[in-house]
Design an enzyme around this catalytic site. Structure first.
Site, PDB file in Angstrom:
ATOM      1  N   HIS A 210      64.299 -47.162  -7.111  1.00  0.00           N
ATOM      2  CA  HIS A 210      63.647 -47.002  -5.813  1.00  0.00           C
ATOM      3  C   HIS A 210      62.784 -45.753  -5.784  1.00  0.00           C
ATOM      4  CE1 HIS A 210      67.409 -44.605  -5.126  1.00  0.00           C
ATOM      5  NE2 HIS A 210      66.580 -43.809  -4.471  1.00  0.00           N
TER       6      HIS A 210
ATOM      7  N   HIS B 204      61.234 -38.510  -4.081  1.00  0.00           N
ATOM      8  CA  HIS B 204      61.777 -38.616  -5.438  1.00  0.00           C
ATOM      9  C   HIS B 204      61.604 -40.029  -5.983  1.00  0.00           C
ATOM     10  CE1 HIS B 204      65.274 -39.954  -2.994  1.00  0.00           C
ATOM     11  NE2 HIS B 204      65.538 -40.731  -4.041  1.00  0.00           N
TER      12      HIS B 204
ATOM     13  N   GLU C  69      65.827 -38.722  -9.603  1.00  0.00           N
ATOM     14  CA  GLU C  69      67.220 -39.130  -9.427  1.00  0.00           C
ATOM     15  C   GLU C  69      67.579 -40.068 -10.569  1.00  0.00           C
ATOM     16  OE1 GLU C  69      70.079 -41.498  -6.202  1.00  0.00           O
ATOM     17  OE2 GLU C  69      67.973 -41.126  -5.718  1.00  0.00           O
TER      18      GLU C  69
END
Length: 145
Positions: free
Chosen positions: A8, A87, A136
């Site tokens: 994502h 991110h 991440e």
């Protein structure tokens, strides 16, 4: 260590309801989750999905709003009042092996491995070590290998 798919894109938002309405009404995205609080990370989270060609899976967007002044998102929004890309999240099969891999390369890991919004272990890498992008790393959810 093998990097998996992009899971994502995290987008910091100043107002969750407005962001959900934007992605749903302007962008045609599907709202996948109602907003839910993650007090341990200081954020309110909701996920929306885009749709790819011929109805295939598109990209997931994680909307994140600060829960208070102590949230890590608060400083980001102070610099970017309208919000913006926060991110990128990539999947890995083994979070501990990935942590060891990045540590061995001298990459700075921000905090401990913890449980993320998808219910799987995550950690973040310092943007200065990742071409300027907060990154991440997320263990692939079970059954999605």
């Amino acid at each position: 260590m093998k990097l998996g798919r992009l899971n994502h894109v995290g987008v910091a938002v100043p107002a969750m309801a407005d962001a959900i309405a934007y992605y749903r009404d302007v962008m045609g995205a599907e709202v996948v989750t109602e907003p839910f609080a993650m007090p341990e990370q200081g954020v309110l989270v909701a996920f929306v999905n885009t749709t790819g060609e011929a109805g295939t899976a598109g990209t997931q967007i994680e909307l994140i709003e600060p829960l208070g002044a102590d949230s890590p998102i608060t400083a980001f929004l102070a610099r970017n009042p309208a919000g913006g890309q926060h991110h990128l999240c990539y999947e890995v099969e083994d979070i501990e092996a990935a942590r060891d891999w990045f540590t061995a390369q001298g990459k700075r890991i921000l905090g401990p491995t913890r449980i993320g919004a998808h219910g799987t272990p995550i950690f973040f890498l310092h943007p200065k070590d990742m071409l300027g992008q907060l990154t991440e790393i997320m263990e692939t959810p079970r059954g999605q290998h």
